[in-house]
Scaffold this motif. Structure first.
Motif: not given
Length: 509
Positions: A10-27
């Motif tokens: 939410t942003w005030g009384v509105d909303a915004r999309l959020v892209e959740v990017e997940v990277d699983v790498a060696s290390g």
């Protein structure tokens, strides 16, 4: 491996999309969340790790990086737990990736249960306005709230395993549907017929309800000020569908909705205690949340014992009374919340409460009275359209068996007056007389002859300000509307002027 899933905030009384990017790498094993997360989002790492393990999945023993895009948008709250967990499971191949149309929100417990969150309705409303058809994954308790807009497929889940099974087509779920009619409950409103006498106060309530005017009741203890104020919502017409959505969005962001009542179908009535802070009244916090003025949007904000409130709290009301909105600026961000409400103040004339009372003698000194009244400044009092003295009732009035006018009878007149205003302001951005600007007054509230002369004399004798002049015109326009009169006559102006008598009387003890 990289996986992506959509979420929202939410942003005030509105909303915004959020892209959740997940990277699983060696290390080396690590778990990082980037993209301007707050403390609650950072703590998602421990909740997600335990939820995945306790749900029968394995947490990767390698480098896990989660990016919440756009990175420039501050992320707060616990609603990103579910999409982060789904992203990790998809990136490690334990579940198949979700559809690009899926938007997931929910807080995870350590056992994998999905807990309810706040701010669902603004997100659902935002998604309904997009060209794309979205599916909204929510905690089961939030599904009714999410289904209010009716244009988004909403699915509710109790546990992380249920979401995974649904993505693998192991369970068949139908989108949540909602019976709108069952949500429009009538409630237990207080009726004006329960108030004995006080015709002047009741008349002021009717005018306030008809035109959206602010109101001040002043009188001795027990005279009926609070009883009158609490019956103002019963005089107001029902909320329109657009107003219902707007009000419910604010309550959703504030986390005040429940599974049983996901819709605010009645006009809000907010009555905060006099110990409230200015931030709680107008909104604030490190990440700004709506305050009482916004929670009272399209309803009534009642400040009982108004002169017991701290002066800085009362002074904070000036801007929202004029603008109908409040902008909360903090170092992290600046957010604007709607705040169009009817303000009702109730107070005693002095600390002991009996100044001017016919039966009891005031024991307050001049200095005590002056200090007490100083909390209500001239500029704030100037913004109160109707200032009414509520006298003590005598025994004959209290014990009278005479039938008083009901709220429904008064509401019918109020509704008629508001319909006149709706026709008058068709095509304008305002709906009520109290919202008129100077250009509207010139067009819709012209004075001629005796009415103009009367107002001129009163302006000089009462030393009223230009703001008071405009507010008198607005009140006179409302009084004329209640009488179905197209012209503002002298008697309408005279009644409007009498509601400014305290403007001078109580500013100078």
């Amino acid at each position: 491996m990289l996986a992506k899933i959509l979420s929202a905030t939410t942003w005030g009384v509105d909303a915004r999309l959020v892209e959740v990017e997940v990277d699983v790498a060696s290390g080396l094993p690590s778990f990082q969340v980037v993209g301007l997360p707050d403390t609650a989002v950072q703590e998602a790492k421990e909740r997600v790790r335990s939820a995945i393990k306790n749900s029968g999945f394995s947490f990767p023993g390698s480098r896990v990086t989660v990016n919440l895009a756009p990175a420039s948008l501050k992320k707060s709250g616990s609603e990103f737990d579910l999409p982060i967990a789904l992203g990790i499971l998809a990136a490690t191949g334990q579940i198949k990736p979700s559809s690009p149309s899926v938007v997931a929100m929910g807080e995870l417990s350590l056992s994998g249960e999905i807990k309810p969150i706040s701010g669902v309705l603004p997100v659902a409303h935002f998604l309904s306005l997009q060209d794309k058809d979205y599916q909204l994954f929510l905690p089961r308790e939030n599904t009714k709230e999410g289904a209010l807009v009716g244009k988004v497929e909403v699915y509710g889940f109790h546990h992380l395993n249920e979401v995974c099974d649904f993505l693998h087509d192991k369970v068949d779920l139908s989108p949540t549907t909602l019976d709108w009619q069952g949500l429009f409950y009538s409630g237990d409103g207080e009726d004006l017929a329960e108030v004995k006498g006080q015709r002047g106060g009741k008349r002021a309530l009717e005018i306030a309800a008809a035109g959206g005017h602010h109101l001040l009741f002043i009188g001795p203890p027990g005279s009926g000020k609070t009883m009158l104020a609490r019956r103002l919502p019963s005089l107001l017409p029902p909320l329109s569908l657009d107003e219902v959505i707007e009000v419910t969005k604010i309550h959703s962001v504030a986390g005040l909705l429940s599974e049983d009542r996901p819709l605010v179908a009645q006009r809000p009535f907010r009555a905060p205690h006099h110990t409230i802070s200015d931030a709680a009244l107008i909104g604030g916090g490190q990440w700004p949340r709506p305050g009482e003025v916004s929670l009272a949007h399209h309803g009534v904000l009642f400040l009982d014992e108004a002169l017991e409130f701290r002066r800085n709290v009362l002074e904070a009301l000036r801007e929202p009374l004029e603008a109908g909105k409040i902008t909360v600026a903090r170092a992290a961000t600046t957010i604007t919340y709607p705040a169009s409400f009817i303000l009702v103040l109730a107070c005693n004339p002095c600390p002991c409460g009996y100044l001017g009372d016919a039966k009891r003698t005031c024991v307050c000194s001049y200095q005590q009275i002056a200090r007490y009244r100083a909390k209500l400044s001239g500029p704030l009092l100037d913004r109160i359209d109707l200032q009414v003295e509520i006298p003590r009732l005598d025994f004959s009035e209290i014990s009278s068996e005479r039938k008083e006018e009901s709220s429904q009878q008064v509401r019918e007149r109020v509704q008629s007056a508001r319909e006149i205003q709706a026709d008058r302001f068709r095509g304008e951005k305002i709906r009520l007389n109290a919202q008129m600007k100077v250009r509207h007054l010139r067009q819709f509230a012209p004075l001629e002859g005796e009415a103009k002369k009367l107002l001129e004399v009163s302006m000089e004798s009462l030393a009223l300000s230009a703001r008071a002049y405009h507010r008198i015109l607005k009140v006179a326009r409302t009084i004329a509307d209640l009488e179905q009169s197209e012209d503002i006559r002298a008697e309408h102006v005279a009644e409007a002027i009498q509601y400014r008598s305290l403007d001078r009387k109580y500013r100078e003890p």
